[in-house]
Design an enzyme around this catalytic site. Structure first.
Site, PDB file in Angstrom:
ATOM      1  N   ASP A  31      49.372  -1.398 -14.583  1.00 17.87           N
ATOM      2  CA  ASP A  31      48.800  -0.853 -13.348  1.00 17.87           C
ATOM      3  C   ASP A  31      48.239  -2.014 -12.525  1.00 17.87           C
ATOM      4  OD1 ASP A  31      47.754   2.330 -12.661  1.00 17.87           O
ATOM      5  OD2 ASP A  31      46.994   0.699 -11.414  1.00 17.87           O
ATOM      6  N   TYR A  83      56.508   7.975   3.169  1.00 18.23           N
ATOM      7  CA  TYR A  83      56.462   8.531   1.812  1.00 18.23           C
ATOM      8  C   TYR A  83      57.763   9.283   1.538  1.00 18.23           C
ATOM      9  CZ  TYR A  83      54.551  10.720  -2.382  1.00 18.23           C
ATOM     10  OH  TYR A  83      54.336  11.124  -3.678  1.00 18.23           O
ATOM     11  N   LYS A  99      60.559   8.145  -1.161  1.00 11.34           N
ATOM     12  CA  LYS A  99      60.826   9.007  -2.328  1.00 11.34           C
ATOM     13  C   LYS A  99      62.268   9.528  -2.320  1.00 11.34           C
ATOM     14  CE  LYS A  99      56.807   8.707  -4.414  1.00 11.34           C
ATOM     15  NZ  LYS A  99      56.700   8.061  -5.734  1.00 11.34           N
ATOM     16  N   ILE A 111      50.209  17.920  -7.611  1.00 10.34           N
ATOM     17  CA  ILE A 111      49.661  17.723  -8.959  1.00 10.34           C
ATOM     18  C   ILE A 111      48.230  17.226  -8.797  1.00 10.34           C
ATOM     19  CG2 ILE A 111      49.977  16.548 -11.180  1.00 10.34           C
ATOM     20  CD1 ILE A 111      52.372  18.381 -10.252  1.00 10.34           C
ATOM     21  N   THR A 156      45.600  15.119  -9.053  1.00 11.39           N
ATOM     22  CA  THR A 156      45.280  13.735  -9.448  1.00 11.39           C
ATOM     23  C   THR A 156      44.451  13.109  -8.321  1.00 11.39           C
ATOM     24  OG1 THR A 156      47.116  12.679  -8.280  1.00 11.39           O
ATOM     25  CG2 THR A 156      47.609  13.507 -10.479  1.00 11.39           C
TER      26      THR A 156
END
Ligand SMILES: NC(=O)c1ccc[n+]([C@@H]2O[C@H](COP(=O)([O-])OP(=O)(O)OC[C@H]3O[C@@H](n4cnc5c(N)ncnc54)[C@H](O)[C@@H]3O)[C@@H](O)[C@H]2O)c1
Length: 254
Positions: A36, A156, A160, A189, A191
């Site tokens: 990361d 984005y 993607k 999701i 997060t």
């Protein structure tokens, strides 16, 4: 123990879906490489894996730097001798919501550089090592925005969609080398990326409800639910599957 002694490399493993995936690989017996850009996040995930008795290598890594990606694969092989699976999960969503004619070029470049070019660097060095191993399985994190539009977030969606194109191309190029390459395309999701990032859903009840209502199931997914799909696509249980862009979307796209 589906992944006993397998070497599994995860980017974005310091948070969210990447962290859930790294922990799931460790619970299933893998030797895990935790990568990361956020070194603190990576070392926290690494500590949780060590605490459960797992073998782990933590690497601070910016996937947009080819030299760092190449080195991380070398370090993986130096430590564990091979590379069996890779989950390319690191990504960014951009800080603003604007239509194309108003979208700042700077944030376009950042997202293409990390989400698309960074994923290509990861594939380039992972595939080279898997050819040496004689096989492997790779999963790239795309998004529902890799299959349909994401208004006000053009870089984005473009990056993607690009990840899906890379996945399908890599799947065809390496299918007879015993290397499978698939993508996962989630909707919302829960997060830090969506709760605290561009749309700040944790602080905006209306936007949060809209994000929930997008799924036919009327809930967001969990990082663990996406980790489950990633592990299945990496495992022998999906041995005839390559080149898919797998929607994990609570029925949204149905
Ligand atoms: N959360 C969602 O709703 C959702 C939906 C679809 C797709 N995704 C994708 O899933 C992936 C994981 O997202 P998340 O929701 O877990 O977000 P997150 O922000 O919780 O985790 C992303 C991780 O990637 C790391 N990262 C960012 N840039 C990096 C770089 N250049 N090099 C290495 N690491 C980097 C971050 O430090 C962070 O730890 C992303 O690719 C994202 O686009 C998320």
């Amino acid at each position: 123990m589906e992944f006993l002694n397998k070497v599994c490399y995860v980017t974005g493993a310091g948070s969210g879906i990447g962290k859930a995936t790294a922990l799931a690989f460790a619970r299933d017996g893998a030797h895990v490489v935790v990568c990361d850009i956020n070194a603190e996040g990576a070392s926290q995930t690494g500590k949780e894996i060590s605490d459960m008795g797992g073998e782990v290598l933590c690497l601070p890594l910016n996937i947009a730097r080819p030299d760092e990606v190449e080195r991380s694969i070398q370090q993986t092989v130096e430590r564990f001798g091979r590379l069996d699976c890779a989950a390319n999960i690191a990504g960014i969503a951009g800080p603003v919501s604007k239509r194309i004619h108003e979208y700042p070029e700077e944030f376009w470049k950042q997202q293409i550089e990390v989400n698309l070019t960074g994923t290509w660097y990861c594939l380039k060095y992972q595939l080279a090592q898997m050819l040496v191993n004689g096989g492997g399985s790779i999963v790239n994190l795309s998004s529902a925005a890799g299959l349909i539009a994401q208004p006000e977030n053009s870089p984005y969606a473009a990056s993607k969609h690009g990840v899906v194109g890379l996945t399908r191309t890599a799947a065809k190029e390496y299918a007879t080398d015993h290397i499978r390459v698939n993508a996962v395309c989630p909707t919302a999701i829960e997060t830090p990326m969506i709760m605290e990032g561009r749309r700040k859903l944790a602080h905006n009840p209306e936007a949060r409800q809209a994000a929930i209502d997008f799924q036919a199931m009327k809930r967001m997914g969990t990082p663990q639910e996406i980790a489950n799909v990633i592990l299945w696509l990496c495992s022998e249980k999906s041995s005839f599957i390559t080149g898919v862009a797998f929607a994990a979307d609570g029925g949204a796209l149905a």
